[in-house]
Every structure is written in C-alpha cells, then in structure tokens.
Design a protein around this motif. Structure first.
Motif, PDB file in Angstrom:
ATOM      1  N   TYR A 139     -15.494   7.781   0.170  1.00 23.65           N
ATOM      2  CA  TYR A 139     -15.427   7.087   1.359  1.00 23.65           C
ATOM      3  C   TYR A 139     -14.787   8.001   2.242  1.00 23.65           C
ATOM      4  CZ  TYR A 139     -10.757   6.503  -0.313  1.00 23.65           C
ATOM      5  OH  TYR A 139      -9.103   6.578  -0.764  1.00 23.65           O
ATOM      6  N   ALA A 140     -14.664   7.906   3.668  1.00 23.82           N
ATOM      7  CA  ALA A 140     -14.139   8.544   4.602  1.00 23.82           C
ATOM      8  C   ALA A 140     -12.977   7.869   5.107  1.00 23.82           C
ATOM      9  CB  ALA A 140     -15.024   8.861   6.093  1.00 23.82           C
ATOM     10  N   TYR A 141     -11.863   8.729   5.394  1.00 25.32           N
ATOM     11  CA  TYR A 141     -10.725   8.027   6.006  1.00 25.32           C
ATOM     12  C   TYR A 141     -10.257   8.826   7.373  1.00 25.32           C
ATOM     13  CZ  TYR A 141      -9.136  12.333   3.867  1.00 25.32           C
ATOM     14  OH  TYR A 141      -8.817  13.769   3.470  1.00 25.32           O
ATOM     15  N   GLY A 142      -9.393   8.000   7.969  1.00 25.71           N
ATOM     16  CA  GLY A 142      -8.841   8.735   9.560  1.00 25.71           C
ATOM     17  C   GLY A 142      -7.394   8.791   9.168  1.00 25.71           C
ATOM     18  N   LEU A 143      -6.540   9.029  10.220  1.00 22.54           N
ATOM     19  CA  LEU A 143      -5.256   9.407   9.997  1.00 22.54           C
ATOM     20  C   LEU A 143      -4.378   7.893   9.622  1.00 22.54           C
ATOM     21  CD1 LEU A 143      -2.739  10.971  11.087  1.00 22.54           C
ATOM     22  CD2 LEU A 143      -2.772  10.219  13.300  1.00 22.54           C
ATOM     23  N   ALA A 144      -4.804   6.917   9.907  1.00 18.22           N
ATOM     24  CA  ALA A 144      -4.003   5.849   9.584  1.00 18.22           C
ATOM     25  C   ALA A 144      -3.946   5.622   8.315  1.00 18.22           C
ATOM     26  CB  ALA A 144      -4.436   4.436  10.201  1.00 18.22           C
ATOM     27  N   ALA A 145      -5.256   5.825   7.305  1.00 18.93           N
ATOM     28  CA  ALA A 145      -5.527   5.901   6.164  1.00 18.93           C
ATOM     29  C   ALA A 145      -4.727   6.684   5.338  1.00 18.93           C
ATOM     30  CB  ALA A 145      -7.063   5.807   5.619  1.00 18.93           C
ATOM     31  N   ARG A 146      -4.654   8.078   5.997  1.00 18.70           N
ATOM     32  CA  ARG A 146      -4.077   9.141   5.337  1.00 18.70           C
ATOM     33  C   ARG A 146      -2.488   9.019   5.139  1.00 18.70           C
ATOM     34  NH1 ARG A 146      -4.853  14.981   4.892  1.00 18.70           N
ATOM     35  NH2 ARG A 146      -6.792  14.685   6.258  1.00 18.70           N
ATOM     36  N   VAL A 147      -2.107   8.506   6.204  1.00 18.61           N
ATOM     37  CA  VAL A 147      -0.647   8.142   6.446  1.00 18.61           C
ATOM     38  C   VAL A 147      -0.142   6.959   5.506  1.00 18.61           C
ATOM     39  CG1 VAL A 147       1.379   7.280   7.887  1.00 18.61           C
ATOM     40  CG2 VAL A 147      -0.298   8.903   8.906  1.00 18.61           C
ATOM     41  N   ALA A 148      -0.876   5.865   5.392  1.00 14.41           N
ATOM     42  CA  ALA A 148      -0.751   4.925   4.401  1.00 14.41           C
ATOM     43  C   ALA A 148      -0.713   5.202   3.007  1.00 14.41           C
ATOM     44  CB  ALA A 148      -1.729   3.448   4.696  1.00 14.41           C
ATOM     45  N   THR A 149      -1.988   6.042   2.865  1.00 16.26           N
ATOM     46  CA  THR A 149      -2.029   6.608   1.375  1.00 16.26           C
ATOM     47  C   THR A 149      -0.482   7.509   0.971  1.00 16.26           C
ATOM     48  OG1 THR A 149      -4.455   6.435   1.602  1.00 16.26           O
ATOM     49  CG2 THR A 149      -3.253   7.947  -0.267  1.00 16.26           C
ATOM     50  N   GLN A 150      -0.249   8.439   1.924  1.00 12.97           N
ATOM     51  CA  GLN A 150       0.766   9.246   1.581  1.00 12.97           C
ATOM     52  C   GLN A 150       2.206   8.484   1.581  1.00 12.97           C
ATOM     53  OE1 GLN A 150       0.212  11.967   5.043  1.00 12.97           O
ATOM     54  NE2 GLN A 150      -1.151  13.186   3.653  1.00 12.97           N
ATOM     55  N   SER A 151       2.289   7.369   2.206  1.00  9.97           N
ATOM     56  CA  SER A 151       3.305   6.651   2.173  1.00  9.97           C
ATOM     57  C   SER A 151       3.564   5.919   0.836  1.00  9.97           C
ATOM     58  CB  SER A 151       3.536   5.507   3.234  1.00  9.97           C
ATOM     59  OG  SER A 151       4.447   4.625   3.028  1.00  9.97           O
ATOM     60  N   TYR A 152       2.274   5.281   0.362  1.00  8.79           N
ATOM     61  CA  TYR A 152       2.342   4.748  -1.027  1.00  8.79           C
ATOM     62  C   TYR A 152       2.479   6.030  -2.027  1.00  8.79           C
ATOM     63  CZ  TYR A 152      -0.047   3.152  -5.509  1.00  8.79           C
ATOM     64  OH  TYR A 152      -0.315   3.201  -6.659  1.00  8.79           O
ATOM     65  N   LEU A 153       1.865   7.039  -2.182  1.00  3.71           N
ATOM     66  CA  LEU A 153       2.093   8.126  -2.776  1.00  3.71           C
ATOM     67  C   LEU A 153       3.475   8.589  -2.826  1.00  3.71           C
ATOM     68  CD1 LEU A 153      -1.309   9.985  -2.398  1.00  3.71           C
ATOM     69  CD2 LEU A 153      -0.732   8.637  -4.454  1.00  3.71           C
ATOM     70  N   ALA A 154       4.463   8.454  -1.898  1.00  4.27           N
ATOM     71  CA  ALA A 154       5.726   9.045  -2.054  1.00  4.27           C
ATOM     72  C   ALA A 154       6.570   7.750  -2.511  1.00  4.27           C
ATOM     73  CB  ALA A 154       6.048   9.313  -0.473  1.00  4.27           C
ATOM     74  N   THR A 155       6.049   6.742  -2.715  1.00  3.07           N
ATOM     75  CA  THR A 155       7.081   5.433  -3.064  1.00  3.07           C
ATOM     76  C   THR A 155       6.424   4.804  -4.266  1.00  3.07           C
ATOM     77  OG1 THR A 155       5.718   3.905  -1.544  1.00  3.07           O
ATOM     78  CG2 THR A 155       7.732   5.087  -0.653  1.00  3.07           C
ATOM     79  N   LEU A 156       5.931   3.963  -4.130  1.00  6.65           N
ATOM     80  CA  LEU A 156       5.293   3.039  -5.498  1.00  6.65           C
ATOM     81  C   LEU A 156       4.565   3.861  -6.541  1.00  6.65           C
ATOM     82  CD1 LEU A 156       4.350  -0.408  -3.914  1.00  6.65           C
ATOM     83  CD2 LEU A 156       6.506   0.145  -5.252  1.00  6.65           C
ATOM     84  N   GLY A 157       3.819   4.718  -5.540  1.00  9.02           N
ATOM     85  CA  GLY A 157       2.569   5.692  -6.214  1.00  9.02           C
ATOM     86  C   GLY A 157       3.112   7.111  -6.534  1.00  9.02           C
ATOM     87  N   ARG A 158       4.277   7.289  -6.682  1.00 10.11           N
ATOM     88  CA  ARG A 158       5.016   8.448  -6.766  1.00 10.11           C
ATOM     89  C   ARG A 158       4.576   9.057  -8.143  1.00 10.11           C
ATOM     90  NH1 ARG A 158       8.902   5.187  -6.471  1.00 10.11           N
ATOM     91  NH2 ARG A 158      10.647   5.024  -8.189  1.00 10.11           N
ATOM     92  N   ASN A 159       4.463   8.453  -9.177  1.00 12.03           N
ATOM     93  CA  ASN A 159       4.337   8.740 -10.427  1.00 12.03           C
ATOM     94  C   ASN A 159       2.606   9.012 -10.770  1.00 12.03           C
ATOM     95  OD1 ASN A 159       7.055   9.595 -10.821  1.00 12.03           O
ATOM     96  ND2 ASN A 159       7.375   7.195 -11.357  1.00 12.03           N
ATOM     97  N   LYS A 160       1.946   8.552  -9.766  1.00 18.48           N
ATOM     98  CA  LYS A 160       0.459   8.410 -10.405  1.00 18.48           C
ATOM     99  C   LYS A 160      -0.076   9.750 -10.318  1.00 18.48           C
ATOM    100  CE  LYS A 160       0.175   3.740 -10.183  1.00 18.48           C
ATOM    101  NZ  LYS A 160      -0.165   3.106 -11.255  1.00 18.48           N
ATOM    102  N   VAL A 161      -1.146   9.852 -10.876  1.00 13.92           N
ATOM    103  CA  VAL A 161      -1.864  11.136 -11.271  1.00 13.92           C
ATOM    104  C   VAL A 161      -3.467  10.869 -11.584  1.00 13.92           C
ATOM    105  CG1 VAL A 161       0.063  12.568 -12.015  1.00 13.92           C
ATOM    106  CG2 VAL A 161      -1.413  11.444 -13.603  1.00 13.92           C
ATOM    107  N   GLY A 162      -4.180  12.036 -11.261  1.00 10.49           N
ATOM    108  CA  GLY A 162      -5.562  11.690 -11.706  1.00 10.49           C
ATOM    109  C   GLY A 162      -5.777  12.405 -12.976  1.00 10.49           C
TER     110      GLY A 162
END
Length: 302
Positions: A187-210
């Motif tokens: 999928y493609a993403y813009g600024l809003a999706a990037r910011v929202a994802t980075q916010s999630y990865l810095a909080t609830l998803g901070r321990n998530k890995v691939g």
C-alpha cells in the motif's frame, strides 16, 4: 566538471529511457506464467530449505518512496488441483481474510466492473463495524489455468490518506502433491499515515518487530527489522498464515472447517510470538466467532 545531458529530442528520449529503467528496477516483479514462478522457486531453493520459519517459506519487504510492500514465497503440501480451486472465488477469500485478527467483517458485493470484497478493518478487540475502517477491494482472477493462478485484490483508498492497497496471490503446480505460492501485500502512505504509524511505534508498538534480521547483538542473537517495514512484514505473514490455515482445513468435514481454520491460524501465529502474539487462543476464538456470527446474521437479513 559537470556533464550535461544530450540536447534536443535525443536528450529527452535518453532521460525518459533512464527514468523508465529506474522504475523497472525498483518495481516488484510478478510472475505472469507458471515458468516464471517456477524459476523463482528454483532461485529461492536455499532460502526455502534453511530459514527460521519452521516451514519452506521466504519473506521479503521493501520501503520505496511512499510505498510499503511485503512478499512471501512458500511451498504448500497441497496439490495444485486443490490449491488452484480453493483460492478462486470471492467468498473463499472472505473465509480467508476474516481469520486475520484485524479484519472484523468481509462481505461480497457486485459492482459494474465486477465483484468487490467489502472489508471492515479495525482493532484487535471486539469493535462495532461503524468504528472500523471500510475497504472495498476489487476482486479479479487474472489468470486461471490447470497449472497457474493469479488473483488480484485492489482497494484505491484507506484511512489516514493511505491508498493503492493490493493483495496479489500467485500459485503454480510443482508436482503431483506440492504447490508454490507467492503472496504480495502493499500500500501507499502519506504524511498523516506516516505520523500515525510512528506515533504507534513509539508507544503501544514500541516492542514490535518484523522478521528480517538486520544485525546480531553481542550475544549473537538476531536483531529484527522494526519501524514501518516491520509493520508490513507482520501483516503479510498474518495474511499468508490465513491462506495456509484455510487450505489445511479443507480436509475437514464442512461443519467443522471454520473451527479448524480458526485454531490453525492462531496456532500458526503463536509460532512467532516476538512478532505476532496479540491474543490468547480463547480471546481470539471468542472474538472471531462473534464477528462471523454477526456477518452471517447481516447476510441473512438482506
């Protein structure tokens, strides 16, 4: 000294050819025939036989410009006569996709251009459909022969400015008992999706890995990819495991197939707890049973 481009029409042709070549190099390559997919299987022989997945599977991911993509290649211990039939049909795909813990509902509808899968995608817990995001995936079987299958699901839009969602499935017969599958999710993403994802990865998803290993720590343990590529790898794997669970449930009597594939999917994701653990089995089964009951009730009321 800076070199200038060739002038005039010739310069324009040279520039256009250069840009086209760059796009071709960056673009993902999909098989258009059984021979191409079989060649990919041969090229991945080492990765399929020696990997940390506990199955003949290879995963790749890429982040280019505004696009994320995950690709899984895997050998299935099922004949193509079974796989090629099972992975056609829009209702079959709803049975597959609903296994993903974030897919809250999947319904098939008709449109002028063909069938559409209406997916509601939301949180991992119980959620009203009105609170989930609606995706409309155009469903197409682009190739279906006695040896090769290609299915496309495309959704133009998603939440937070995301777009160009695509699920692509390719399958080819290897021999009388095995098939080779390629699943691609992007999928493609813009600024809003990037910011929202980075916010999630810095909080609830901070321990998530691939799954991709990017380094080794001082003890020699793997360090896994994180960030947005980690997100696409986790979801691509979840969708692949849904396909695998669906195929492996087909030997069951029809009345017990749903419970079988729900349990198979949960067992499969729990093989990778660092990446995919979210819910205990009883939680997952209770939520999915209710979502499927709701889906069936909605269909019966139409």
């Amino acid at each position: 000294m800076r070199r200038s481009l060739p002038g005039g029409a010739g310069g324009f042709q040279w520039l256009r050819a250069t840009v086209l070549l760059a796009l071709l190099i960056a673009a993902p390559v999909y098989a258009q025939d059984p021979e191409s997919l079989k060649a990919r299987h041969a090229a991945l022989a080492e990765q399929l036989s020696d990997n940390p997945f506990q199955r003949p599977l290879h995963l790749e991911s890429r982040q280019t410009g505004d696009t994320l993509q995950g690709d899984i290649y895997a050998v299935i211990e099922q004949p193509y006569a079974v796989v090629g039939t099972a992975l056609q049909g829009s209702t079959h795909w709803c049975d597959i996709l609903i296994l993903h813990l974030n897919v809250k509902s999947c319904r098939v509808s008709s449109a002028p251009a063909g069938e559409v899968l209406r997916l509601h995608i939301g949180r991992k817990f119980e959620q009203a459909l009105a609170e989930a995001h609606l995706f409309e995936f155009a469903y197409r079987v682009t190739t279906a022969t006695p040896e090769f299958l290609q299915v496309l699901l495309d959704a133009p839009d998603g939440p937070l400015g995301t777009s160009r969602y695509r699920i692509k499935l390719e399958a080819v017969a290897l021999d009388d008992r095995r098939s080779f599958l390629h699943l691609s999710y992007s999928y493609a993403y813009g600024l809003a999706a990037r910011v929202a994802t980075q916010s999630y990865l810095a909080t609830l998803g901070r321990n998530k890995v691939g799954f991709s290993i990017v380094a080794r720590n001082a003890e020699g343990q793997p360090v896994y990819i994180d960030g947005m590529r980690g997100v696409i790898e986790r979801n691509t794997m979840r969708y692949y495991l849904a396909i695998e669970a669906y195929l492996n449930s087909l030997a069951e009597p029809p009345a017990t197939r749903l419970e079988k594939r729900l349990n198979l999917w949960h067992s499969a994701v729990e093989q990778y707890p660092a990446q995919l653990h979210e819910l205990e089995r009883d939680q997952y089964l209770a939520i999915k049973r209710e979502e499927i009951r709701r889906q069936q009730a909605d269909a019966a009321s139409e």
